[in-house]
Enzyme design. Structure first.
Site, mmCIF file in Angstrom:
data_model
loop_
_atom_site.group_PDB
_atom_site.id
_atom_site.type_symbol
_atom_site.label_atom_id
_atom_site.label_comp_id
_atom_site.label_asym_id
_atom_site.label_seq_id
_atom_site.Cartn_x
_atom_site.Cartn_y
_atom_site.Cartn_z
ATOM 1 N N ASN A 163 0.811 -1.216 0.000
ATOM 2 C CA ASN A 163 0.000 0.000 0.000
ATOM 3 C C ASN A 163 0.849 1.273 0.000
ATOM 4 O OD1 ASN A 163 -2.578 -1.029 -0.111
ATOM 5 N ND2 ASN A 163 -2.776 -1.245 2.115
ATOM 6 N N HIS A 164 0.276 2.325 -0.583
ATOM 7 C CA HIS A 164 0.785 3.685 -0.451
ATOM 8 C C HIS A 164 -0.220 4.456 0.403
ATOM 9 C CE1 HIS A 164 3.337 3.737 -4.410
ATOM 10 N NE2 HIS A 164 3.277 2.521 -3.879
ATOM 11 N N ARG A 165 0.252 5.455 1.068
ATOM 12 C CA ARG A 165 -0.674 6.332 1.772
ATOM 13 C C ARG A 165 -1.506 7.094 0.733
ATOM 14 N NH1 ARG A 165 0.731 10.896 6.424
ATOM 15 N NH2 ARG A 165 -1.449 11.557 6.685
#
Length: 220
Positions: free
Chosen positions: A90-92
């Site tokens: 995941n990325h923010r």
């Protein structure tokens, strides 16, 4: 009389007509040596081009230091091309940019504002069939007896004994009515001794739940 059933610690449990082992099919428990993956006995995966590292092949973003886990139950069937995209991928994305500044140098990545918070574990139930090229997204919770269609992109909670397909995957139908599903969940045949399971093969692969209940091991 049938020959002996494959031992769950066998790496390549499928034998070809010439007696050689099929390299593209493995029982996962003996080949997965990863601190963040748990897998039950008799769950297997297949690949047209067998990888050297099955953990990296199936879950390429799950690192030894990842906070999340991938948990796979017993008797699951994972076709070629399936990938589990776990939470460490995941990325923010709750702010203005999703760019992962923390991976390109500077201070401790864990202390950087661009580091996303730890995500949920990915959980696969028992007796789940995942079709060719399906993708299971971070934090998915897939119930027992689920069938996932080829190429599906699966997220969220998938109820037991459902059939799902598509992108995003959706429930197409349930394999049994609610009362029967509850009975099957209570039976949990995948937890039985393997000798009992093999003796009940016809009932497990058929549709007579009454007959399967009569096969259940007696407790006490």
């Amino acid at each position: 009389m049938p020959g002996p059933f494959a031992d769950p610690n066998t790496v390549n449990p499928v034998l070809l007509p010439d007696g050689s082992a099929h390299a593209g099919t493995v029982f996962l428990k003996p080949v997965l040596d990863h601190p963040r993956i748990e897998v039950g006995e008799y769950s297997y995966a297949s690949a047209h081009h067998p990888p050297d590292d099955w953990a990296a092949h199936l879950a390429p973003y799950l690192y030894p230091t990842s906070p999340e886990t991938l948990r796979i139950g017993r008797f699951c069937q994972i076709a070629s091309g399936v990938q589990f995209i776990t939470a460490s991928a995941n990325h923010r994305h709750d702010g203005i940019s999703s760019f992962p500044f923390m991976i390109f140098g500077g201070d401790d990545p864990m202390s950087r504002p661009s580091m996303p918070k730890p995500g949920r574990d990915t959980i696969i139930g028992n007796d789940v069939w995942i079709g060719t090229g399906a993708t299971v997204l971070p934090g998915a919770e897939i119930g027992n007896g689920v069938i996932i269609g080829a190429g599906a992109v699966v997220s969220g909670r998938v109820p037991s004994y459902s059939v799902v397909a598509g992108n995003p995957a959706r429930v197409l139908r349930f394999r049994f009515d609610a009362e029967t599903i509850a009975r099957l969940e209570r039976l949990a045949w995948w937890e039985w001794p393997i000798e009992t399971i093999l003796s009940a093969e016809a009932e497990i692969c058929g549709g007579d739940v009454d007959a399967l209940e009569r096969r259940a091991p007696r407790v006490g």
